[in-house]
Design a protein around this motif. Structure first.
Motif, mmCIF file in Angstrom:
data_model
loop_
_atom_site.group_PDB
_atom_site.id
_atom_site.type_symbol
_atom_site.label_atom_id
_atom_site.label_comp_id
_atom_site.label_asym_id
_atom_site.label_seq_id
_atom_site.Cartn_x
_atom_site.Cartn_y
_atom_site.Cartn_z
ATOM 1 N N SER A 74 -22.914 -12.809 -16.336
ATOM 2 C CA SER A 74 -21.958 -11.177 -15.313
ATOM 3 C C SER A 74 -22.751 -10.630 -14.786
ATOM 4 O O SER A 74 -22.488 -10.605 -13.610
ATOM 5 C CB SER A 74 -20.555 -12.076 -16.108
ATOM 6 O OG SER A 74 -21.046 -11.121 -17.629
ATOM 7 N N THR A 75 -23.399 -10.509 -15.650
ATOM 8 C CA THR A 75 -24.369 -9.385 -15.530
ATOM 9 C C THR A 75 -25.838 -9.446 -14.315
ATOM 10 O O THR A 75 -25.914 -8.829 -14.230
ATOM 11 C CB THR A 75 -24.598 -8.701 -16.868
ATOM 12 O OG1 THR A 75 -25.245 -9.060 -17.620
ATOM 13 C CG2 THR A 75 -23.567 -8.228 -17.464
ATOM 14 N N GLY A 76 -25.309 -10.434 -14.125
ATOM 15 C CA GLY A 76 -26.975 -11.108 -13.528
ATOM 16 C C GLY A 76 -28.566 -11.682 -14.152
ATOM 17 O O GLY A 76 -29.684 -11.183 -12.772
ATOM 18 N N SER A 89 -20.054 -0.537 -16.427
ATOM 19 C CA SER A 89 -20.642 -2.199 -16.574
ATOM 20 C C SER A 89 -21.260 -2.620 -17.548
ATOM 21 O O SER A 89 -21.022 -3.525 -18.784
ATOM 22 C CB SER A 89 -20.893 -3.383 -15.226
ATOM 23 O OG SER A 89 -19.785 -2.977 -14.011
ATOM 24 N N GLY A 90 -21.773 -2.460 -18.470
ATOM 25 C CA GLY A 90 -22.802 -2.585 -19.543
ATOM 26 C C GLY A 90 -22.499 -1.902 -20.445
ATOM 27 O O GLY A 90 -21.951 -2.989 -21.592
ATOM 28 N N LEU A 91 -22.079 -0.864 -20.617
ATOM 29 C CA LEU A 91 -20.817 -0.894 -21.577
ATOM 30 C C LEU A 91 -19.468 -2.087 -21.770
ATOM 31 O O LEU A 91 -19.116 -2.139 -23.455
ATOM 32 C CB LEU A 91 -19.723 0.638 -21.881
ATOM 33 C CG LEU A 91 -20.686 1.369 -21.022
ATOM 34 C CD1 LEU A 91 -20.249 3.179 -21.499
ATOM 35 C CD2 LEU A 91 -21.295 1.855 -22.763
ATOM 36 N N MET A 92 -19.371 -2.684 -20.942
ATOM 37 C CA MET A 92 -18.274 -2.990 -20.966
ATOM 38 C C MET A 92 -18.505 -4.672 -21.624
ATOM 39 O O MET A 92 -18.184 -6.157 -22.239
ATOM 40 C CB MET A 92 -17.328 -4.252 -19.533
ATOM 41 C CG MET A 92 -16.894 -2.480 -19.092
ATOM 42 S SD MET A 92 -14.975 -3.371 -19.532
ATOM 43 C CE MET A 92 -14.361 -2.207 -18.452
ATOM 44 N N ALA A 93 -20.041 -4.656 -20.964
ATOM 45 C CA ALA A 93 -20.425 -5.912 -21.740
ATOM 46 C C ALA A 93 -20.836 -5.917 -23.083
ATOM 47 O O ALA A 93 -20.766 -6.515 -24.303
ATOM 48 C CB ALA A 93 -21.990 -6.063 -21.392
ATOM 49 N N ILE A 150 -13.686 -12.451 -23.065
ATOM 50 C CA ILE A 150 -13.815 -13.089 -22.078
ATOM 51 C C ILE A 150 -12.703 -11.958 -20.756
ATOM 52 O O ILE A 150 -12.708 -11.882 -20.546
ATOM 53 C CB ILE A 150 -12.970 -14.785 -22.648
ATOM 54 C CG1 ILE A 150 -13.935 -15.637 -22.401
ATOM 55 C CG2 ILE A 150 -12.877 -15.278 -21.589
ATOM 56 C CD1 ILE A 150 -13.813 -16.917 -23.132
ATOM 57 N N LEU A 151 -11.590 -11.522 -21.881
ATOM 58 C CA LEU A 151 -10.366 -10.674 -21.113
ATOM 59 C C LEU A 151 -11.518 -9.086 -20.798
ATOM 60 O O LEU A 151 -10.890 -9.227 -19.792
ATOM 61 C CB LEU A 151 -9.728 -10.520 -21.963
ATOM 62 C CG LEU A 151 -7.782 -11.428 -23.061
ATOM 63 C CD1 LEU A 151 -7.135 -10.886 -23.175
ATOM 64 C CD2 LEU A 151 -7.703 -11.853 -21.363
ATOM 65 N N LEU A 158 -16.139 -8.369 -14.023
ATOM 66 C CA LEU A 158 -17.898 -9.092 -14.841
ATOM 67 C C LEU A 158 -17.782 -10.755 -13.868
ATOM 68 O O LEU A 158 -18.905 -11.129 -13.639
ATOM 69 C CB LEU A 158 -18.635 -8.295 -15.584
ATOM 70 C CG LEU A 158 -18.846 -7.151 -15.811
ATOM 71 C CD1 LEU A 158 -19.135 -6.916 -17.027
ATOM 72 C CD2 LEU A 158 -19.767 -6.622 -15.168
ATOM 73 N N LEU A 159 -17.241 -10.879 -14.689
ATOM 74 C CA LEU A 159 -17.185 -12.752 -13.992
ATOM 75 C C LEU A 159 -16.727 -13.295 -13.069
ATOM 76 O O LEU A 159 -17.542 -13.614 -12.324
ATOM 77 C CB LEU A 159 -15.758 -13.288 -15.252
ATOM 78 C CG LEU A 159 -16.409 -13.783 -16.484
ATOM 79 C CD1 LEU A 159 -14.614 -14.356 -17.701
ATOM 80 C CD2 LEU A 159 -17.744 -14.561 -17.235
ATOM 81 N N SER A 160 -15.883 -12.503 -11.907
ATOM 82 C CA SER A 160 -16.110 -12.358 -10.409
ATOM 83 C C SER A 160 -17.154 -12.298 -9.330
ATOM 84 O O SER A 160 -16.996 -12.440 -8.465
ATOM 85 C CB SER A 160 -13.943 -12.681 -10.229
ATOM 86 O OG SER A 160 -14.874 -10.795 -10.608
ATOM 87 N N GLY A 161 -18.081 -10.925 -10.307
ATOM 88 C CA GLY A 161 -18.593 -10.524 -9.713
ATOM 89 C C GLY A 161 -18.332 -9.365 -8.635
ATOM 90 O O GLY A 161 -18.679 -8.687 -7.661
#
Length: 482
Positions: A74-76, A89-93, A150-151, A158-161
């Motif tokens: 999801s982060t490429g 986004s990195g913090l989310m991951a 996952i949520l 991130l999952l949807s890009g």
């Protein structure tokens, strides 16, 4: 590929997911495997059944692997450049990785239960079904962690890009991960209780239902962690597509996660007490009620953590967003979470005492009241943690919504939380003494006074922590508004 801060955080999240889960599964599988090796050396025909039980704690490692792959995709990092990943986004991951990885330590509790299942099945094949039921119960903590991971990945886009995270929601995701992840350690207590349930039901089939009741009690702490994680995602806008942008809310969410997650470790003590309750009820069914009373006592520490988490959400304005929080308020929230969370480990000491109280009361019913007195003593450390958490919220202006301290002072207040929180672990030693005190009092009623004196000695160290916490707050000028 250019390594950006966001990419680095995402990679750490993936590593945390698979690494921590691997630790849990490795230990759990090892515990079960050790028993399997011993059993099959005598009963080689039990190899297949033993292998089934040893496979049960492996799932946490698989969950961690799945979460890690999802983060990388999801982060490429896999199949993309990964260079466009923002810090948010990195913090989310990273939050997702913490949720799935740390909750994977639940496999340790599952290994404890599976080990008993192997032994029980080696004795009688008919024990396998019931033993498997007990063995899969500690799985739920890992499922909660994977669900939250996952949520986070889904609602952050991130999952949807189509990432939509802010730095604030990224920090909030870490709070979610800490809440559900650390709360997953409650599975160790659940595994201890389930192990007792397997042993009891293999001897007495009709005790199965009551044993299940005791085994699910330590689950509540994990549910508190899951609840706080969901509330954080809701109130910070992760799931409502209305993300907060004020970083202070994200920092406060980390405090909420620490409060609920760390306090949930009290479930280990609850598992110890519940295991003793199963044994006592197997011997005397009339002990069921009294054993439940002792078993639920270590629950209070987790309730304190849940309470502080909810109060922090309310007073920092996270719920209504009618108050502009500050970085100082966020740091003070972290301090409050550490104070009540670490002090919640006192539940382990309380569980040790409660187990002794159950065993003694089973032999002498008149010891019920005196045993309760000893059992509540290790509660005080948790109360100190709760007190410091409330004082921090009050004197930093979080409760009054009038925060005037600087961010540096808020950060320094974390020292108060650490002082009283870590000192609260003295309750573990106090629980050991109190457990012996119950046994001594049962032998001779004149021993109660002396035993109480021995028991309260360990209290002094918690008082030291409380004293230093208050002195820190005083020195920082919190009592006069900073």
């Amino acid at each position: 590929m250019t390594i950006t801060p966001g990419l680095a955080l995402a990679v750490i999240g993936a590593g945390t997911a698979v690494g921590m889960a691997a630790v849990g599964s490795g230990i759990g599988v090892g515990i079960a495997g050790a028993t399997a090796a011993g059993v099959t050396s005598v009963r080689p025909e039990k190899f297949g059944k033993a292998l089934v039980f040893q496979a049960v704690p492996q799932t946490q490692g698989i969950y961690g692997l799945l979460a890690a792959i999802l983060i990388l995709l999801s982060t490429g990092i896999i199949g993309g450049s990964g260079e466009d990943i923002s810090i948010a986004s990195g913090l989310m991951a990273l939050g997702a990785g913490i949720a799935a990885g740390v909750s994977g330590l639940s496999a340790i509790g599952q290994g404890i239960a599976a080990s008993s299942g192997i032994a029980a099945t080696a004795e009688k094949d008919e024990n396998m079904g019931r033993s498997l039921v007990f063995s899969v119960i500690p799985e739920t903590q890992a499922i909660y962690g994977l669900l939250v991971a996952i949520l986070i990945l889904a609602f952050s886009g991130l999952l949807s890009g189509n990432p939509s995270a802010t730095t604030a929601t990224g920090l909030a995701a870490i709070g979610c991960g800490l809440a559900v992840g650390i709360a997953g350690l409650s599975a160790i207590g659940q595994g201890i209780a389930a192990s007792g349930g397997i042993a009891a039901s293999s001897e007495k089939k009709d005790i199965f239902g009551k044993a299940l009741v005791f085994s699910v009690i330590p689950e509540t702490q994990a549910i508190y962690g899951l609840l706080v994680a969901i509330l954080i995602m809701t109130f910070t806008g992760i799931v409502t597509e209305n993300p907060v942008s004020d970083i202070s809310y994200g920092i406060a969410a980390v405090g909420c996660g620490l409060a609920a997650g760390l306090a949930a470790v009290s479930a280990i003590g609850q598992g110890i007490a519940s295991s003793a309750g199963i044994a006592a009820t197997t011997e005397k069914e009339k002990m069921f009620g009294k054993s439940l009373v002792f078993s639920v006592i270590p629950e209070t520490q987790a309730i304190y953590g849940l309470l502080i988490a909810i109060l922090l959400m309310a007073f920092t304005g996270m719920i209504t967003r009618d108050f502009v929080a500050t970085a100082a308020a966020g740091m003070a929230s972290v301090a409050s979470g550490i104070a009540v969370g670490l002090a919640g480990f006192s539940g382990i000491g309380q569980g040790i005492t409660a187990a002794s109280g159950i065993a003694t009361t089973s032999e002498k019913e008149k010891m019920f009241g005196k045993s309760l007195v000893f059992t509540v003593i290790p509660e005080t450390q948790a109360i100190y943690g709760l007190l410091v958490a409330i004082l921090l919220m009050a004197f930093t202006g979080i409760i009054t919504k009038n925060v005037t301290i600087t961010a540096a002072v808020g950060f320094a207040s974390i020292g108060s939380g650490i002082a009283t929180g870590l000192a609260g672990l003295s309750a573990i030693g106090q629980g050991m003494t109190a457990a012996s005190g119950i046994a001594a009092t049962a032998s001779g009623k004149d021993a109660m006074g002396r035993s109480l004196i021995f028991t309260v000695m360990a209290e002094t160290f918690a008082i030291f922590g409380l004293l230093i916490a208050i002195l820190i707050m005083f020195g920082l000028g919190l009592f006069n508004g900073g």
